[in-house]
Design a protein around this motif. Structure first.
Motif: not given
Length: 303
Positions: A67-75, A79-89, A124-129
């Motif tokens: 999950t983190v690998y794919i997040a790092f790849e988008r960063l 396609k993502l930035s560390l400051e982007d905000e995620i709205t929790v579902s 919950d954080a992993a699902r949000a990502i």
């Protein structure tokens, strides 16, 4: 006579089935813990220690490494930035513990979500990502599997982003090693996040529970995991001098035993003593009984 004859046939069939390979496989998959371990030397690019490294296991929260690998790849791709905000579902908020306690509708930054996933192992954080990147956790699992295939993780199937138990979600110690190698190799700018042992969220400090990272001198981090179907799991990367080792432990009966196995093996292959390199883990590791063989394999067979 008919009743006795039928009973005899049943007993004979039962004996034949118990002796069959199919029955052996059934017994194998019912095992609650399937211990496996390996130590990899990143300098020589060889596996120094190998035990059941191709046996299929359930990864538990080691899943979060992908999950983190794919997040790092988008960063890295912008396609993502560390400051982007995620709205929790609702789906993310309703994740079962371990979790951060996110509520539906609130926001969390990408950086906070990644740190919560690594350090607190927050489902919950992993699902949000997953939902931020994939649109849904199910679609994100497809991305995870595609990336696993690209990394050569031939015996891995992901079904969710958190590692919450799904009997179809399986991997091997070798495949987890490949993922650990890729995280260091592909994301040198983000990899140091695995070394952190605490993070801040909403003015509150959260501590991690990876005691090997906290207490083993030279540890660079990685991930813990636990589910009853696989036991206590751990991936650790550590560096001493010019040598970097990566260890994978699967199937500890307790977190203490799992950590002890990892420390014992790292010390052995760093050629150091427990007294020298363990700061605060004082208990004697109970790991010698699973150390049964040493195999030397070239990395081109692994990564």
């Amino acid at each position: 006579m008919t009743w006795a004859s039928n009973l005899l046939k049943f007993i004979l069939l039962a004996i034949l089935f118990i002796q069959s390979p199919a029955y052996s496989r059934i017994k194998h998959t019912k095992s609650k813990t399937m211990p496996a371990a390996l130590i990899y030397d990143a300098s020589s690019r060889k596996v120094l220690y190998a035990h059941n490294i191709n046996r299929k296991i359930h990864p538990a929260s080691l899943t979060k490494m992908m999950t983190v690998y794919i997040a790092f790849e988008r960063l890295q791709q912008g396609k993502l930035s560390l400051e982007d905000e995620i709205t929790v579902s609702n789906h993310a908020a309703n994740a079962k513990p371990c979790k951060l306690g996110l509520e539906a509708g609130e926001t969390i930054t990408v950086k906070e979500a990644i740190l919560a996933t690594i350090i607190k192992s927050a489902n919950d954080a992993a699902r949000a990502i997953a939902e931020e990147i994939g649109g849904s956790e199910r679609k994100f699992a497809y991305i995870m599997n595609r990336k696993a295939k690209a990394l050569g993780m031939r015996n891995t199937v992901f079904r969710n982003a958190s590692g919450w138990h799904d009997p179809r979600q399986t991997t091997t110690a070798v495949d987890l090693l490949k993922l650990a190698i890729a995280l260091k190799r592909d994301f040198p700018e983000y990899y140091p996040m695995f070394r952190l042992t605490s993070f801040m969220f909403k003015n509150k400090e959260y501590q991690g529970h990876n005691h090997v990272v906290k207490n083993y001198v030279g540890a660079e981090g990685m991930k813990t995991g636990y589910i009853s179907a696989s036991g206590y799991n751990l991936v650790t990367a550590a560096k001493r001098g010019n040598r970097r080792l990566i260890g994978v432990i699967i199937g500890g009966k307790t977190a203490k035993e799992r950590d002890g196995r990892m420390i014992t093996l790292l010390n052995k292959y760093f050629s150091t003593s427990n007294k020298t390199f363990i700061k605060s883990v004082k208990s004697k590791p109970k790991s010698k009984k699973i150390i049964t063989s040493v195999a030397t394999l070239k990395v081109d067979k692994i990564a």
